[in-house]
Design a protein around this motif. Structure first.
Motif, mmCIF file in Angstrom:
data_model
loop_
_atom_site.group_PDB
_atom_site.id
_atom_site.type_symbol
_atom_site.label_atom_id
_atom_site.label_comp_id
_atom_site.label_asym_id
_atom_site.label_seq_id
_atom_site.Cartn_x
_atom_site.Cartn_y
_atom_site.Cartn_z
ATOM 1 N N HIS B 86 0.811 -1.219 0.000
ATOM 2 C CA HIS B 86 0.000 0.000 0.000
ATOM 3 C C HIS B 86 0.842 1.264 0.000
ATOM 4 O O HIS B 86 0.486 2.265 -0.619
ATOM 5 C CB HIS B 86 -0.938 0.011 1.217
ATOM 6 C CG HIS B 86 -2.006 -1.029 1.127
ATOM 7 N ND1 HIS B 86 -2.867 -1.298 2.154
ATOM 8 C CD2 HIS B 86 -2.349 -1.866 0.133
ATOM 9 C CE1 HIS B 86 -3.707 -2.259 1.798
ATOM 10 N NE2 HIS B 86 -3.407 -2.620 0.567
ATOM 11 N N ASP B 134 -2.913 7.184 2.293
ATOM 12 C CA ASP B 134 -3.416 6.193 1.342
ATOM 13 C C ASP B 134 -3.743 6.814 -0.017
ATOM 14 O O ASP B 134 -3.978 6.103 -0.993
ATOM 15 C CB ASP B 134 -4.675 5.510 1.893
ATOM 16 C CG ASP B 134 -4.369 4.667 3.120
ATOM 17 O OD1 ASP B 134 -3.233 4.175 3.234
ATOM 18 O OD2 ASP B 134 -5.263 4.510 3.968
ATOM 19 N N ASN B 281 -6.426 1.694 -1.046
ATOM 20 C CA ASN B 281 -7.214 0.606 -0.473
ATOM 21 C C ASN B 281 -8.684 1.002 -0.395
ATOM 22 O O ASN B 281 -9.329 0.857 0.637
ATOM 23 C CB ASN B 281 -6.686 0.206 0.911
ATOM 24 C CG ASN B 281 -6.433 1.404 1.792
ATOM 25 O OD1 ASN B 281 -6.674 2.539 1.388
ATOM 26 N ND2 ASN B 281 -5.946 1.174 2.991
#
Lengths: 570, 439
Positions: B86, B134, B281
């Motif tokens: 990630h 993210d 994600n």
């Protein structure tokens, strides 16, 4: 299989740096050997430097020191909410018609905080949004009846004198200090240059635009002045702005500006008194709400879906409100501390949520109720947190364990190595979630190196499903909710069975209170340039139960960092 | 949308401006970066494992079949600097973990061309959690929050052509705005001097100053402007006031952004543009209007699926991104003769480089390198999604696939070279070029 004459295996060796368990920042040995998760590897998004420019690392939010430290001088860009509040406070006449700032979402720091000066920068998109906001405000200000109301002299005097009156009044409100003579002259000159080519009101319009997008309005200065001893002391004007924004999200009002003008804010206890008053306002409550929302990210549940739970999307928003109200009840109404947050046996539910959880006995509006016995306690029993930290089709001991590991113990999430497969899908009625995780994470040495640190914490949540509801069993299978925190993250290994015991265990760990007090200070001080150990006396008092979290926040106004700074090289 | 709806100017007055800057033989090249999160199921992309059938009916890339001749799949790219999983989103366009010490490649190339790098985002972060690590893909001094609203994007990128949601300026506004910006610029310069020695604050104000100067100059990008009115944007108009961060609107928002991007590239109001799809994600359910109709989260469980049915669903989702890219952007570029090119035989696609990228190679395997992934007992050579679409002004070697053993930072430097920006520094280094990619 070949690539340009080389095998894929060769390609892997050439490109990959995988070394499971050794590159993760987690110790790959047995449980009895030393834990090194704290010293190896920065948290995701953390560059390993505390960001104060001196290249050291102050040890993270949970670190304790003998004395409080002070961070570097800062320029703190106003957040989206602070900008909106500022427009409404500075121009109360237009507050009813102003539709809101055009500035978009604030960038979130590696702590999860949306007010960190290290990431709140003005790149082109934000600069355009600031300009758009400024022009929107200016349009409202110069509407004929409005300008006359805001600037009475404009009905009879369209000279520089009247324009200067506007600059004096609104410039001081936006800059949180009187303008210097040069600044005043610059703005009056701008007005005159525009007005000469158009009219008085148009001159005011562009004066408003320039004032609003000025760096002195967009940033609040915590630069201070040289104290003659190698440090920096914040001015009273800077202290007034810091107090008002830190504890209420608003610019300083007339009373606080008067205290600044009188030089009253150098006294730490005076500042604490002001902080208490500000925290007691509705804006102060919103500021506290924002901290807890950022700290725990419980609002993340807003975008979660649970296909097998049709009612879930109907109660997601109520779950967020439940957590907000529950925290406010504990921290503000009951003056509670960290242990109270973890152990409270009450929660705030409305009729829909009570029915969803199976509590029963609640009508329409939100009210504080007693939780059913053994259905969780405190923060960790909140449906928002339980559902936000779960998979779409199953609970997640890893995510829930990491919630405790990162947010309550302030330990850095180890970097995830490559080639880590996703967890196997659930097999309801055949295998429990715990069994899947034990098989995939704990029985494999490479995975176990890291997952042993947090999965066993997450096992304690297993009586709560992916949608935040209590479950006596898992699709007919017995639930094993025993767990432990290994030595390392805490001083001695501790074991527990279920969420209530986990909460009791955490409430007794000094590391947890240190983590929460450290993160709170980091938030209030806008990241403090990455410096830790910002308010050691107040943190000790909180740990000793001398006061609760609300008073702890107010006491931050007396911390050395609040009023002084050091240059990064010192 | 063909050229008919694009409001192309005739004669193209500003073409002269571009041609005056360009060296003899240069072509007006545009760059479009298209980020699709969480990799791909390689057995649905490269079923034979040898790149022979990348655009076949069963492939994730099948929507590109009409443009296979203009597409190169660069097989064998792995993430540089050990960035993986990630966290690799921050290395995808910078080439380094946590973004390294420099800017992302779009900014580097834009600086080299003397234009502005624009960033659009289709639901680029969760409304609940905010713009966080993210979502950090593009870095211009700091991580750049993409423009979420296609309406706002159209105003920014195409507003100079009139129309849109912006109210027309009053007489004199442009000059008065410039005067106000000048005052802000002076204040920023003074404050920058005041914070000397505070490196972070200096950098903060430098970026702010740069932004104000760019706005004051009216943006630094439209060297090629060749439209005399705002193109027709039906997907943008249809979006209206819809919540652009609502996952249920993802399909509509992406279409609208692609429409803005296509119009901007054709009209030359944007020369370097990134479109970020979601975040690393993102559990965006893929049953939104206009989507592939899969009522599950994209990241979890779809992209994490190991079983055949789940990986087929993942393939369906990833194929959908290419369908939208083709329908709303590539087709337009291909059907529109480049109004900024003296050679009428060149389409905008001929003069554009579209780079499709991701942060991981295989979603379920969670790797970001080039390595083998085992599916039902069979090993597949897997690699980061890395597609080069378009002619890039004749600077690419072409060919449907090129197989290498290289890293993404080298591919980024190679893309810069294809865009005419040589010897770029990324993370303080000058990466080697992947010569096989270049003409």
């Amino acid at each position: 299989m070949k690539i340009n004459g080389a095998s894929w295996t060769t390609a892997v060796a050439a490109i990959s740096i995988v070394a499971l368990g050794l590159t993760t920042g987690c110790y790959g040995g047995t449980d009895s050997e030393a834990w090194d998760g704290e010293s190896d590897g920065p948290a995701e998004g953390d560059d390993g430097d505390d960001g104060d420019g001196d290249g050291d690392d102050d040890g993270g939010a949970q670190a304790r020191c003998e004395e409080s430290k002070v961070g570097p001088p800062l320029l703190r860009r106003l957040t989206q909410a602070e900008l909106d509040n500022t427009v409404r406070a500075v121009f109360p006449e237009i507050a009813g018609t102003f539709e809101g700032v055009s500035v978009g979402a604030d960038t979130v720091s590696h702590h999860g905080f949306g007010n960190d000066a290290e990431v709140l920068w003005v790149a082109e998109q934000t600069a355009r949004e600031l300009l758009e906001t400024a022009e929107d405000v200016a349009d409202l200000v110069v509407e004929p009846t409005m300008l006359g109301q805001m600037l009475p002299c404009s009905t009879s005097d369209t000279t520089s004198t009247c324009a200067g009156e506007f600059v004096d009044t609104y410039g001081e409100r936006l800059f949180h200090r009187p303008l210097t003579a040069d600044e005043r002259e610059s703005y009056v000159s701008l007005h005159d240059e525009v007005a000469t080519q158009s009219d008085f009101a148009t001159g005011i319009r562009w004066t408003v635009v320039a004032l609003m997008q000025s760096p002195h309005a967009v940033y609040r200065s915590e630069l201070g002045v040289d104290d003659g001893e190698g440090g920096r002391t914040l001015t009273d004007w800077e202290l007034a702005a810091a107090l008002s924004y830190d504890f209420s999200g608003n610019p300083p009002d007339d009373a606080l500006m008067a205290m600044a003008a009188a030089g009253d804010l150098g006294d730490p206890q005076t500042r604490v008194g002001v902080a208490r008053e500000l925290l007691a306002t509705a804006s102060g409550q919103e500021t506290l709400d924002a901290f807890f929302a950022d700290w725990l990210d419980y609002e993340g549940v807003a975008t979660k879906t649970r296909n097998d739970v049709p009612d879930f999307e109907m109660v997601r928003a109520a779950m967020i409100e439940e957590t907000r109200r529950t925290i406010a009840s504990i921290v503000v109404d009951d003056k509670g501390g960290v242990a109270d947050l973890l152990l409270s046996d009450t929660t705030a539910v409305n009729g829909a949520l009570a029915a969803y959880y199976g509590f029963g006995g609640v009508g329409g509006d939100f009210e504080i109720v007693q939780r059913p016995e053994n259905w969780g306690v405190g923060l960790l029993g909140q449906g928002s947190l339980l559902a936000a930290n779960a998979h779409v089709d199953a609970s997640s001991p890893t995510q829930r364990g990491l919630l405790v590991y990162e947010r309550l113990l302030c330990l850095p999430r180890p970097p995830i190595p490559e080639d880590i497969p996703a967890i196997e899908p659930p097999s309801p009625g055949t295998t429990t979630t715990r069994e899947r995780y034990e098989e995939q994470h704990m029985a494999n040495d490479g995975c176990r190196a890291c997952h042993r640190l947090f999965d066993p914490i997450g096992f304690a949540f297993e009586h709560f499903d992916e949608a935040g509801r209590f479950r006596a069993d898992e699709s007919g299978l017995a639930i094993d909710a025993r767990g432990e925190i290994p030595k390392g993250p805490v001083a001695e290994e501790v074991a527990f069975n279920g969420l209530t015991e986990l909460s009791e265990t955490l409430a007794a760990q000094p590391e947890v209170t240190d983590c929460v007090s450290g993160l709170t200070a980091t938030y209030v001080f806008g990241g403090a340039g990455g410096t830790s150990c910002l308010a050691e006396e107040a943190r000790t008092s909180l740990a000793d139960d001398e006061y609760g979290l609300l008073e702890y926040v107010a006491q931050l106004a007396a911390a050395p960092h609040f009023a002084t700074r050091r240059m990064p090289s010192e | 949308m063909g050229a008919m709806g694009l409001g192309l100017a005739a004669p193209v007055a500003s073409k002269v401006a571009w041609m005056a800057q360009a060296a003899p033989g240069d072509r007006p090249v545009r760059l479009m970066i298209f980020y699709v999160p969480h990799g791909w199921p390689i057995e649905h992309v490269d079923p034979g494992g040898n790149g022979d059938n990348l655009f076949g009916e069963a492939s994730v890339l099948s929507p590109l079949a009409p443009y296979a001749g203009a597409t190169t799949v660069v097989r064998g790219i792995g993430m540089n600097d050990g960035a993986s999983n990630h966290g690799a989103i921050r290395a995808t366009l910078t080439g380094f973990s946590e973004g390294g010490s420099g800017d992302s490649i779009d900014r580097v190339i834009a600086d080299g061309l003397g234009v502005q790098a624009h960033v659009l985002g289709a639901v680029p972060y969760s409304a609940g959690s905010g713009f966080n690590v993210d979502s950090f893909l593009v870095k211009h001094g700091t991580w750049v929050r993409p423009t979420e609203s296609p309406v706002e994007a159209a105003d920014t990128l195409l507003g100079s052509l009139g129309g849109g949601s912006q109210e027309p300026d009053e007489v004199g506004d442009a000059e008065f705005r410039r005067l106000a910006m000048e005052l802000t610029e002076r204040e920023l310069e003074d404050l920058h001097t005041k914070v000397k020695g505070l490196t972070n604050e200096e950098n903060k104000l430098s970026l702010h100053l740069e932004a104000v100067r760019s706005i004051k100059a009216g943006g630094s990008g439209p060297n090629l402007v060749s439209c005399d009115e705002r193109p027709v944007l039906p997907a943008v108009d249809a979006l209206g006031g819809a919540d652009v961060l609502d996952p249920a609107n993802f399909g509509r928002v992406l279409d609208a952004h692609l429409e803005v991007a296509a119009a901007s590239l054709v009209c030359g109001t944007a020369q370097v543009l990134t479109l970020q799809n979601m975040w690393v994600n993102a559990d965006v359910p893929f049953n939104f209007a206009g989507g592939p109709g899969i009522a599950k989260g994209h990241h979890d469980p779809i992209s994490h699926s190991w079983d055949a049915a789940g990986r087929t669903e993942f393939a369906t989702c990833q194929r959908w991104f290419y369908e939208r890219l083709v329908d709303k952007l590539i087709t337009t570029l291909a059907e529109t003769p480049d109004p900024s090119d003296a050679d009428a035989g060149h389409s905008v696609l001929d003069n554009t480089l579209i780079y499709v990228c991701s942060e991981v190679s295989d979603g379920a395997n969670h790797n970001s390198d080039a390595s083998e992934v085992w599916i039902d007992g069979q090993g597949y050579g897997n690699y980061l999604p890395a597609l080069l679409i378009g002619g890039a002004g004749g600077t690419l070697a072409g060919g449907e696939q090129i197989t290498v053993q290289r890293t993404n930072v080298e591919l980024l430097a190679t893309i810069a070279a294809a865009m005419g920006v040589d010897s770029v520094q990324l993370g303080g280094q000058t990466p080697d070029l992947i010569q096989e990619v270049l003409a």
